[in-house]
Design an enzyme around this catalytic site. Structure first.
Site, PDB file in Angstrom:
ATOM      1  N   VAL A 154       9.587  10.228 -12.416  1.00 39.14           N
ATOM      2  CA  VAL A 154       9.606  10.614 -13.805  1.00 39.14           C
ATOM      3  C   VAL A 154      10.183   9.692 -14.589  1.00 39.14           C
ATOM      4  O   VAL A 154       9.817   9.399 -15.763  1.00 39.14           O
ATOM      5  CB  VAL A 154       9.994  11.871 -13.966  1.00 39.14           C
ATOM      6  CG1 VAL A 154       9.920  12.369 -15.332  1.00 39.14           C
ATOM      7  CG2 VAL A 154       9.164  13.215 -12.994  1.00 39.14           C
ATOM      8  N   GLY A 188      18.533   8.108 -14.520  1.00 43.75           N
ATOM      9  CA  GLY A 188      17.684   8.282 -13.361  1.00 43.75           C
ATOM     10  C   GLY A 188      16.160   7.820 -13.632  1.00 43.75           C
ATOM     11  O   GLY A 188      15.602   8.292 -14.611  1.00 43.75           O
ATOM     12  N   VAL A 189      15.795   6.661 -13.039  1.00 53.80           N
ATOM     13  CA  VAL A 189      14.571   6.048 -13.430  1.00 53.80           C
ATOM     14  C   VAL A 189      13.532   5.925 -12.311  1.00 53.80           C
ATOM     15  O   VAL A 189      12.887   5.016 -12.085  1.00 53.80           O
ATOM     16  CB  VAL A 189      14.407   4.601 -14.001  1.00 53.80           C
ATOM     17  CG1 VAL A 189      15.196   4.750 -15.508  1.00 53.80           C
ATOM     18  CG2 VAL A 189      15.293   3.595 -13.398  1.00 53.80           C
ATOM     19  N   GLY A 190      13.448   7.216 -11.624  1.00 52.75           N
ATOM     20  CA  GLY A 190      12.456   7.380 -10.353  1.00 52.75           C
ATOM     21  C   GLY A 190      11.177   7.449 -11.037  1.00 52.75           C
ATOM     22  O   GLY A 190      10.827   7.290 -11.942  1.00 52.75           O
ATOM     23  N   LYS A 224       9.854  26.665  -3.162  1.00 47.20           N
ATOM     24  CA  LYS A 224      10.200  25.062  -2.783  1.00 47.20           C
ATOM     25  C   LYS A 224      10.557  24.984  -1.281  1.00 47.20           C
ATOM     26  O   LYS A 224      11.225  25.927  -0.468  1.00 47.20           O
ATOM     27  CB  LYS A 224      11.502  24.621  -3.794  1.00 47.20           C
ATOM     28  CG  LYS A 224      11.719  23.323  -3.834  1.00 47.20           C
ATOM     29  CD  LYS A 224      10.708  22.959  -5.036  1.00 47.20           C
ATOM     30  CE  LYS A 224      10.973  21.581  -5.814  1.00 47.20           C
ATOM     31  NZ  LYS A 224      10.522  21.479  -7.087  1.00 47.20           N
TER      32      LYS A 224
HETATM   33  C1  PPY Z   1       8.077  21.013  -9.745  1.00 51.23           C
HETATM   34  O1  PPY Z   1       7.588  20.798 -10.976  1.00 51.23           O
HETATM   35  O2  PPY Z   1       9.478  20.763  -9.487  1.00 51.23           O
HETATM   36  C2  PPY Z   1       7.192  21.119  -8.490  1.00 51.23           C
HETATM   37  O3  PPY Z   1       7.571  21.501  -7.487  1.00 51.23           O
HETATM   38  C3  PPY Z   1       5.732  20.769  -9.026  1.00 51.23           C
HETATM   39  C4  PPY Z   1       4.750  21.273  -8.038  1.00 51.23           C
HETATM   40  C5  PPY Z   1       3.966  22.366  -8.249  1.00 51.23           C
HETATM   41  C6  PPY Z   1       3.110  22.853  -7.531  1.00 51.23           C
HETATM   42  C7  PPY Z   1       2.723  21.996  -6.424  1.00 51.23           C
HETATM   43  C8  PPY Z   1       3.343  20.980  -6.252  1.00 51.23           C
HETATM   44  C9  PPY Z   1       4.276  20.377  -6.865  1.00 51.23           C
END
Ligand code: PPY
Length: 357
Positions: free
Chosen positions: A188, A184-186, A81
């Site tokens: 997703v 949360g309604v962003g 991440k």
């Molecule tokens: C997630 O599901 O939290 C992601 O980060 C999704 C994702 C996975 C691979 C590339 C970009 C985003």
């Protein structure tokens, strides 16, 4: 907030890249948790934090979740991440440059890290990042050759997960007249409201962004509750689709829903909250299983030739089947559902061996 030493000592990942961006007054952290199943992938989160340690904490924790997210379905990616911690008064004019410099850093990693959108970034941002990190970026806009917004794919998986949880608890996946409490309604949560409405569910939502409140409450007519009241709403399913860490001793005590099933990453404030939910008689759909939709669909559509229809079917089937198996396993062994999900992911990681030694 753990201090810097504690954070690093407790993180079992592979590598951490830290870059200070002087022009954008930002810290960039790329946390590569595991490459065991393939190149490490994960979204780029862009927001402001109280300080760099809080941003680092988020990156490290989220990267571990990504390892499990890909490992449970045995997808050929490791977990990572990125967090870009920006000042709260970041000038919008400085944003594209910051994203391009971030793209250069991604390119320097030479394909060990692949990215896409997360909280605070969009497919349009992926187009900008890809100017300097071309082939390492998923979810560019369709106009730029990408598969676009992952939100609807994640929402579809969350819907399948909510239905599976209802099937397990109530004996039927039907959502007509079930009450769902959405936090949360962003990207997703918003897509999920459309799906829930189509299923005839009774939906209550909360949100902190004024524009989103206006869109879903005033224009669309969904029932709204204040953010601080959301945990205590009487309902069937609590659906966390905002930021992480929302389930803790205090909020679990207030919950009036039999099920927790939502899209946020890292919903548990600490691992022991999984046991706390179990003791309270609440069925928890582990976050990294139910929210895999985007991570499963987008790379596969962009690199393996999946059609959108095929991706939707794969996401729905995987989430439903896996959650039902996890719910049953947890019951059989008297463990939490989170522990059952981690065991499944760990099993796949162990089977892949450790090529770092
Ligand atoms: C997630 O599901 O939290 C992601 O980060 C999704 C994702 C996975 C691979 C590339 C970009 C985003």
């Amino acid at each position: 907030m753990p201090d810097f030493d504690t954070l690093l000592e407790n993180w079992e990942g592979e590598s951490l890249v830290a870059r200070r961006d002087e022009v954008g007054r930002a810290w960039i952290f790329i946390a590569i948790h595991s490459s065991r199943l393939g190149p490490a992938a994960g979204g780029t989160r862009m927001k402001s934090y109280p300080g760099p340690t809080a941003a680092l904490h988020d990156a490290l924790r989220l990267s571990e979740g990504m390892t499990y997210k890909f490992a449970a379905p045995n997808l050929p990616f490791g977990g990572a991440k990125a967090v870009i911690a920006v000042p709260s008064d970041l000038d919008p004019a400085d944003r594209p440059g910051l994203l391009r410099r971030y793209g250069e850093l991604v390119t320097q990693l030479g394909g060990r890290f692949l990215t896409g959108p997360d909280v605070g970034t969009t497919p349009e941002d992926m187009d900008i990042i890809s100017e300097t990190a071309s082939s390492f970026v998923f979810c560019r806009t369709p106009g730029a050759g990408g598969a676009g917004d992952p939100g609807p794919f994640t929402a579809l998986g969350v819907l399948a997960g909510i239905e599976a949880a209802c099937e397990h608890v109530f004996g039927s996946p039907e959502l007509a007249d079930r009450r769902l409490v959405v936090q949360g309604v962003g990207d997703v949560g918003g897509a999920l409201l459309d799906l829930l409405e189509a299923k005839g569910a009774d939906v209550v939502f909360t949100e902190i962004d004024a524009d989103l409140i206006s869109r879903y409450r005033d224009e669309r007519g969904f029932a709204f509750v204040a953010p601080e009241e959301v945990f205590a709403v009487e309902g069937d399913v609590f659906v966390p689709c905002a930021l992480g860490g929302v389930l803790n001793a205090e909020t679990i005590d207030r919950l009036r829903c039999r099920i927790v099933a939502g899209s946020a990453n890292n919903q548990l404030a600490e691992p022991s909250d999984a046991e706390r939910l179990r003791a309270a008689g609440v069925l928890y759909a582990p976050d990294f299983v139910i929210n895999v939709g985007g991570a499963m669909a987008m790379p596969a559509m962009e690199t393996m030739g999946w059609t959108a229809d095929h991706a939707r079917e794969q996401v729905r089937n995987y989430v439903r089947k896996t959650l039902l198996a996890i719910f049953n396993e947890a019951e059989r062994f008297g463990s939490s559902t989170a522990a059952a999900a981690v065991a499944m992911a760990e099993h796949n990681l162990a089977a892949a061996g450790d090529d770092r030694r």
